[in-house]
Write an enzyme that holds these catalytic residues in place. Structure first.
Site, PDB file in Angstrom:
ATOM      1  N   TRP A 262       0.793  -1.228   0.000  1.00 55.88           N
ATOM      2  CA  TRP A 262       0.000   0.000   0.000  1.00 55.88           C
ATOM      3  C   TRP A 262       0.825   1.277   0.000  1.00 55.88           C
ATOM      4  O   TRP A 262       0.302   2.360  -0.228  1.00 55.88           O
ATOM      5  CB  TRP A 262      -0.946   0.051   1.209  1.00 55.88           C
ATOM      6  CG  TRP A 262      -0.380  -0.450   2.501  1.00 55.88           C
ATOM      7  CD1 TRP A 262      -0.618  -1.667   3.064  1.00 55.88           C
ATOM      8  CD2 TRP A 262       0.515   0.234   3.396  1.00 55.88           C
ATOM      9  NE1 TRP A 262       0.076  -1.794   4.241  1.00 55.88           N
ATOM     10  CE2 TRP A 262       0.782  -0.638   4.475  1.00 55.88           C
ATOM     11  CE3 TRP A 262       1.120   1.485   3.392  1.00 55.88           C
ATOM     12  CZ2 TRP A 262       1.618  -0.301   5.528  1.00 55.88           C
ATOM     13  CZ3 TRP A 262       1.962   1.836   4.435  1.00 55.88           C
ATOM     14  CH2 TRP A 262       2.202   0.950   5.484  1.00 55.88           C
ATOM     15  N   ASN A 263       2.107   1.188   0.266  1.00 56.41           N
ATOM     16  CA  ASN A 263       2.834   2.452   0.498  1.00 56.41           C
ATOM     17  C   ASN A 263       3.122   3.251  -0.771  1.00 56.41           C
ATOM     18  O   ASN A 263       3.071   4.470  -0.754  1.00 56.41           O
ATOM     19  CB  ASN A 263       4.117   2.210   1.296  1.00 56.41           C
ATOM     20  CG  ASN A 263       5.055   1.275   0.598  1.00 56.41           C
ATOM     21  OD1 ASN A 263       4.628   0.427  -0.190  1.00 56.41           O
ATOM     22  ND2 ASN A 263       6.327   1.403   0.858  1.00 56.41           N
TER      23      ASN A 263
ATOM     24  N   GLY B 151       6.279  -6.536  -0.374  1.00 58.73           N
ATOM     25  CA  GLY B 151       5.444  -6.473   0.823  1.00 58.73           C
ATOM     26  C   GLY B 151       6.253  -6.830   2.055  1.00 58.73           C
ATOM     27  O   GLY B 151       7.481  -6.725   2.066  1.00 58.73           O
ATOM     28  N   GLY B 152       5.551  -7.250   3.085  1.00 58.95           N
ATOM     29  CA  GLY B 152       6.188  -7.565   4.350  1.00 58.95           C
ATOM     30  C   GLY B 152       6.821  -8.957   4.329  1.00 58.95           C
ATOM     31  O   GLY B 152       6.585  -9.754   3.414  1.00 58.95           O
TER      32      GLY B 152
ATOM     33  N   GLU C 292      10.667  -8.458  -2.896  1.00 57.77           N
ATOM     34  CA  GLU C 292      11.153  -7.175  -2.362  1.00 57.77           C
ATOM     35  C   GLU C 292      10.490  -7.003  -1.011  1.00 57.77           C
ATOM     36  O   GLU C 292       9.301  -6.717  -0.942  1.00 57.77           O
ATOM     37  CB  GLU C 292      10.743  -6.019  -3.278  1.00 57.77           C
ATOM     38  CG  GLU C 292      11.302  -6.080  -4.671  1.00 57.77           C
ATOM     39  CD  GLU C 292      12.768  -5.738  -4.742  1.00 57.77           C
ATOM     40  OE1 GLU C 292      13.355  -5.361  -3.712  1.00 57.77           O
ATOM     41  OE2 GLU C 292      13.337  -5.862  -5.831  1.00 57.77           O
ATOM     42  N   LEU C 293      11.254  -7.170   0.051  1.00 56.37           N
ATOM     43  CA  LEU C 293      10.624  -7.199   1.380  1.00 56.37           C
ATOM     44  C   LEU C 293      11.080  -6.004   2.233  1.00 56.37           C
ATOM     45  O   LEU C 293      11.443  -4.982   1.701  1.00 56.37           O
ATOM     46  CB  LEU C 293      10.916  -8.535   2.044  1.00 56.37           C
ATOM     47  CG  LEU C 293      10.531  -9.757   1.182  1.00 56.37           C
ATOM     48  CD1 LEU C 293      10.912 -11.053   1.859  1.00 56.37           C
ATOM     49  CD2 LEU C 293       9.055  -9.750   0.836  1.00 56.37           C
TER      50      LEU C 293
ATOM     51  N   CYS D  35      10.258   0.932   2.451  1.00 59.34           N
ATOM     52  CA  CYS D  35      11.101  -0.220   2.792  1.00 59.34           C
ATOM     53  C   CYS D  35      12.542   0.196   3.016  1.00 59.34           C
ATOM     54  O   CYS D  35      13.265  -0.444   3.761  1.00 59.34           O
ATOM     55  CB  CYS D  35      11.005  -1.257   1.680  1.00 59.34           C
ATOM     56  SG  CYS D  35      11.330  -0.557   0.073  1.00 59.34           S
TER      57      CYS D  35
ATOM     58  N   GLU E 247      11.228  -4.112  11.917  1.00 60.37           N
ATOM     59  CA  GLU E 247      10.829  -3.029  11.032  1.00 60.37           C
ATOM     60  C   GLU E 247       9.547  -2.384  11.577  1.00 60.37           C
ATOM     61  O   GLU E 247       8.566  -3.082  11.843  1.00 60.37           O
ATOM     62  CB  GLU E 247      10.572  -3.578   9.634  1.00 60.37           C
ATOM     63  CG  GLU E 247      10.228  -2.480   8.652  1.00 60.37           C
ATOM     64  CD  GLU E 247       9.892  -3.013   7.269  1.00 60.37           C
ATOM     65  OE1 GLU E 247       9.084  -3.950   7.182  1.00 60.37           O
ATOM     66  OE2 GLU E 247      10.433  -2.481   6.292  1.00 60.37           O
TER      67      GLU E 247
ATOM     68  N   GLU F 284      14.905  -5.223  -9.174  1.00 61.80           N
ATOM     69  CA  GLU F 284      13.988  -4.496 -10.032  1.00 61.80           C
ATOM     70  C   GLU F 284      14.720  -3.271 -10.569  1.00 61.80           C
ATOM     71  O   GLU F 284      15.730  -2.860 -10.012  1.00 61.80           O
ATOM     72  CB  GLU F 284      12.748  -4.071  -9.236  1.00 61.80           C
ATOM     73  CG  GLU F 284      12.014  -5.279  -8.693  1.00 61.80           C
ATOM     74  CD  GLU F 284      10.616  -4.994  -8.196  1.00 61.80           C
ATOM     75  OE1 GLU F 284      10.439  -4.032  -7.441  1.00 61.80           O
ATOM     76  OE2 GLU F 284       9.697  -5.764  -8.569  1.00 61.80           O
TER      77      GLU F 284
HETATM   78  P1  NDP Z   1       1.950  -7.196   3.020  1.00 61.87           P
HETATM   79  O1  NDP Z   1       3.010  -8.209   2.939  1.00 61.87           O
HETATM   80  O2  NDP Z   1       0.931  -7.326   4.060  1.00 61.87           O
HETATM   81  O3  NDP Z   1       1.148  -7.136   1.650  1.00 61.87           O
HETATM   82  C1  NDP Z   1       1.742  -6.991   0.388  1.00 61.87           C
HETATM   83  C2  NDP Z   1       0.787  -7.495  -0.658  1.00 61.87           C
HETATM   84  O4  NDP Z   1       0.719  -8.926  -0.582  1.00 61.87           O
HETATM   85  C3  NDP Z   1      -0.646  -7.031  -0.477  1.00 61.87           C
HETATM   86  O5  NDP Z   1      -1.245  -6.879  -1.734  1.00 61.87           O
HETATM   87  C4  NDP Z   1      -1.257  -8.169   0.303  1.00 61.87           C
HETATM   88  O6  NDP Z   1      -2.630  -8.212   0.265  1.00 61.87           O
HETATM   89  C5  NDP Z   1      -0.625  -9.361  -0.383  1.00 61.87           C
HETATM   90  N1  NDP Z   1      -0.570 -10.587   0.391  1.00 61.87           N
HETATM   91  C6  NDP Z   1      -0.632 -10.741   1.729  1.00 61.87           C
HETATM   92  N2  NDP Z   1      -0.524 -12.065   2.054  1.00 61.87           N
HETATM   93  C7  NDP Z   1      -0.376 -12.735   0.870  1.00 61.87           C
HETATM   94  C8  NDP Z   1      -0.221 -14.122   0.520  1.00 61.87           C
HETATM   95  N3  NDP Z   1      -0.199 -15.093   1.435  1.00 61.87           N
HETATM   96  N4  NDP Z   1      -0.086 -14.439  -0.777  1.00 61.87           N
HETATM   97  C9  NDP Z   1      -0.094 -13.487  -1.732  1.00 61.87           C
HETATM   98  N5  NDP Z   1      -0.272 -12.168  -1.461  1.00 61.87           N
HETATM   99  C10 NDP Z   1      -0.403 -11.799  -0.177  1.00 61.87           C
HETATM  100  O7  NDP Z   1       2.668  -5.786   3.041  1.00 61.87           O
HETATM  101  P2  NDP Z   1       1.991  -4.369   3.215  1.00 61.87           P
HETATM  102  O8  NDP Z   1       0.993  -4.100   2.153  1.00 61.87           O
HETATM  103  O9  NDP Z   1       1.564  -4.295   4.638  1.00 61.87           O
HETATM  104  O10 NDP Z   1       3.216  -3.388   2.917  1.00 61.87           O
HETATM  105  C11 NDP Z   1       4.134  -3.033   3.865  1.00 61.87           C
HETATM  106  C12 NDP Z   1       5.328  -3.944   3.813  1.00 61.87           C
HETATM  107  O11 NDP Z   1       5.890  -3.974   2.508  1.00 61.87           O
HETATM  108  C13 NDP Z   1       6.404  -3.450   4.723  1.00 61.87           C
HETATM  109  O12 NDP Z   1       6.773  -4.454   5.614  1.00 61.87           O
HETATM  110  C14 NDP Z   1       7.554  -3.077   3.810  1.00 61.87           C
HETATM  111  O13 NDP Z   1       8.784  -3.334   4.350  1.00 61.87           O
HETATM  112  C15 NDP Z   1       7.303  -3.845   2.579  1.00 61.87           C
HETATM  113  N6  NDP Z   1       7.756  -3.106   1.421  1.00 61.87           N
HETATM  114  C16 NDP Z   1       8.895  -3.489   0.777  1.00 61.87           C
HETATM  115  C17 NDP Z   1       9.368  -2.808  -0.306  1.00 61.87           C
HETATM  116  C18 NDP Z   1      10.595  -3.261  -1.038  1.00 61.87           C
HETATM  117  O14 NDP Z   1      10.789  -2.862  -2.170  1.00 61.87           O
HETATM  118  N7  NDP Z   1      11.455  -4.066  -0.473  1.00 61.87           N
HETATM  119  C19 NDP Z   1       8.675  -1.624  -0.812  1.00 61.87           C
HETATM  120  C20 NDP Z   1       7.499  -1.312  -0.074  1.00 61.87           C
HETATM  121  C21 NDP Z   1       7.071  -2.045   0.988  1.00 61.87           C
HETATM  122  P3  NDP Z   1      -3.453  -7.333   1.345  1.00 61.87           P
HETATM  123  O15 NDP Z   1      -2.606  -6.252   1.829  1.00 61.87           O
HETATM  124  O16 NDP Z   1      -4.554  -6.800   0.578  1.00 61.87           O
HETATM  125  O17 NDP Z   1      -3.832  -8.261   2.430  1.00 61.87           O
END
Ligand code: NDP
Length: 513
Positions: free
Chosen positions: A172-173, A248-249, A270-271, A304, A405, A482
């Site tokens: 979402w960020n 994501g996370g 990318e976490l 991130c 984090e 990326e």
């Molecule tokens: P999440 O991991 O909760 O979600 C990321 C995406 O994955 C969302 O669309 C989410 O859906 C989806 N998702 C969740 N669980 C699953 C699953 N089991 N299988 C497939 N898809 C799934 O992260 P956030 O959205 O909360 O974002 C914040 C996190 O992202 C932070 O921890 C940050 O560090 C990381 N981040 C990393 C970046 C990088 O480039 N390294 C850049 C930006 C953020 P939904 O949210 O709708 O449940």
């Protein structure tokens, strides 16, 4: 019955301050807005500043995901695979033009959905357009090589092929910027995509998907399914998905990798991060403080690459802590649409509660708070999901606040004595995404950069990003890159082709080399 999205957006553009705007959307499949088959409850679209709901999106189930993937698959087979690289590039350039022309509208939509400052979301829209242009330039330059073998009869060459359907999952960020890191190279390489944006910030992705139709791409090239984690999981598990890219996370990343392992599908992850930003005593301290502030408080720390661990050399430690505390207490928080706002709200209610909880924990754990909730003279607006800019001093690297984090505006400041200790503390983390080094000694800058276990290093700056420069993590921050040429490679698979040019046949049992 879904309302006309174009009508709603006209309303939005003309009444940007209105509370009555509505963004009720279905899924985007095969160039059409489609009602979900799923009976799962719709998800609210929220504004984290006003805390008002201004729409809702469907929660796709496995059958909806199936429709989206089959649409992408059909496009791969019937249209996109026979579209020349030159034509793919032209379409991507047209898309970039459309996005650039509407950058303000997209920036406003994103700000209303995730609370990020408008000036930053606008920059991100320009960045996204730049990214589609950058990979447009690659689309007709993807080629393998001729390989002379020992056996002169055999003509050998390599071809870079697309995977087919790729699943792109975003957080979402920074929905549009992160999507462009994935979608631009994926399309340039000849793949078709199904995108799953975050449940908390799906608006711009749904809106952006429409531009592909307007630009003249074939139907099905980009499809969007909205929903929560289960929707993402259904996408990852779909047998026709040939490559996954997830931002994501860490918890989500681990699950995606486990699921992908069941089908042996390649993944880019990318976490998160807990990035060290290291200030040596010989640095230009004024620049270093600005860099530390940009590193953690830009985007309210919801990035991130946030420089969330500031490592400061002892002789200047107290001076830097004092200055950071003073500057943090003065940060102007408020309406993210206003140009003089320095920090907006955090993006969603669960994240807001989580950050405040981690601040309380750190307070109880012995760190010294010099800016943050409850500090005299530091205020946040009365409504909205605000967290005050927070600085903890006297942090040890084994404290939770230095290890986990936060993904919010919370800085941990740690002292160090010398270069070796700085590197030891910096690398003593499960993460390895980014790192900053502030010094006037250029030899030290290079030396320290070489010893940091992270994918991205900045020397005397922080948080600079570029479409040409590869981006990604090590250790628990993920793998794969990326942006840049590495970002394109992630969406291509190498095929080796051998052609026997002999006129006569071989004995079938001869050893063929
Ligand atoms: P999440 O991991 O909760 O979600 C990321 C995406 O994955 C969302 O669309 C989410 O859906 C989806 N998702 C969740 N669980 C699953 C699953 N089991 N299988 C497939 N898809 C799934 O992260 P956030 O959205 O909360 O974002 C914040 C996190 O992202 C932070 O921890 C940050 O560090 C990381 N981040 C990393 C970046 C990088 O480039 N390294 C850049 C930006 C953020 P939904 O949210 O709708 O449940």
């Amino acid at each position: 019955m879904l309302k006309s999205s174009r009508y709603e957006l006209r309303i939005l553009a003309n009444s940007s301050r209105s509370n009555t705007m509505n963004f009720d959307r279905g899924l985007w499949i095969g160039h059409e807005e489609i009602a979900a088959q799923s009976t799962l409850p719709r998800l609210p679209v929220m504004n984290p500043y006003t805390q008002e709901q201004w729409g809702s999106v469907a929660q796709a189930d496995a059958s909806d995901v199936d429709r989206a993937v089959l649409s992408a698959q059909q496009c791969v087979e019937t249209a996109w695979s026979t579209t020349s690289g030159y034509q793919r590039g032209r379409l991507l350039n047209r898309l970039a033009d459309l996005l650039d022309a509407q950058a303000e509208r997209f920036a406003e939509l994103e700000t209303r959905n995730n609370g990020k400052l408008y000036k930053e979301t606008l920059t991100q829209m320009r960045f996204a357009a730049r990214s589609y242009r950058y990979y447009a330039g690659y689309a007709d330059k993807i080629h393998g090589e001729y390989l002379p073998l020992d056996n002169p009869r055999i003509v050998d060459f390599t071809v870079y092929r697309p995977f087919g359907v790729v699943a792109l999952i975003t957080p979402w960020n920074s929905p549009m910027a992160i999507l462009s890191n994935k979608l631009a190279p994926a399309l340039a390489a000849g793949n078709c995509a199904v995108v799953k944006p975050s449940e908390f910030a799906p608006v711009t992705t749904l809106e952006f998907a429409q531009l592909f139709k307007e630009a003249g791409f074939p139907a099905g090239v980009v499809n969007v399914v909205t929903g929560a984690g289960d929707t993402g999981a259904a996408l990852v598990n779909h047998p026709k998905v040939r490559k996954i890219s997830f931002t994501g996370g860490n918890a989500g990343g681990r699950k995606v990798m486990e699921q992908a392992a069941q089908r042996q599908v390649p993944v880019t992850l990318e976490l998160g991060g807990k990035s060290p930003n290291i200030v040596f005593a010989d640095a230009d301290l004024s620049r270093a403080v600005n860099g530390a502030i940009a590193g953690i408080f830009a985007a309210g720390g919801q990035t991130c690459i946030a420089g969330s661990r500031l490592l400061v050399q002892r002789p200047v430690y107290e001076q830097i802590v004092d200055e950071l505390g003073r500057r943090a207490r003065l940060i102007r928080q408020g309406d993210p649409m206003q140009p003089d706002t320095q920090m907006g709200p955090v993006a969603n209610a669960p994240q807001h509660a989580r950050i405040l909880g981690l601040i309380e924990q750190a307070r109880g754990g012995g760190a010294r708070m010099v800016a943050g909730p409850g500090i005299e003279g530091q205020t946040v607006p009365g409504r909205g999901l605000f967290v005050p800019a927070t600085v903890f001093a006297d942090v040890r690297n084994d404290m939770d606040i230095a290890r986990h984090e936060v993904f919010g505006p919370v800085l941990a400041v740690l002292p160090f004595e010398d270069e070796d200790e700085a590197i030891r503390i910096a690398n003593d983390s499960e993460f390895g995404l980014a790192g900053g080094i502030w010094t006037r000694d250029i030899a030290r800058g290079h030396r320290v950069a070489g010893r940091l276990e992270c994918g991205n290093v900045w020397i005397n700056t922080y948080r600079v990003g570029a479409v040409q420069a590869p981006f990604g993590g090590r250790k628990a921050s993920g793998f794969g890159r990326e942006r840049g040429s590495e970002g394109l490679r992630a969406y291509l698979t190498v095929q080796n082709v051998m052609v026997d040019t002999a006129e006569t046949d071989d004995d079938p049992f001869s050893i063929r080399t």
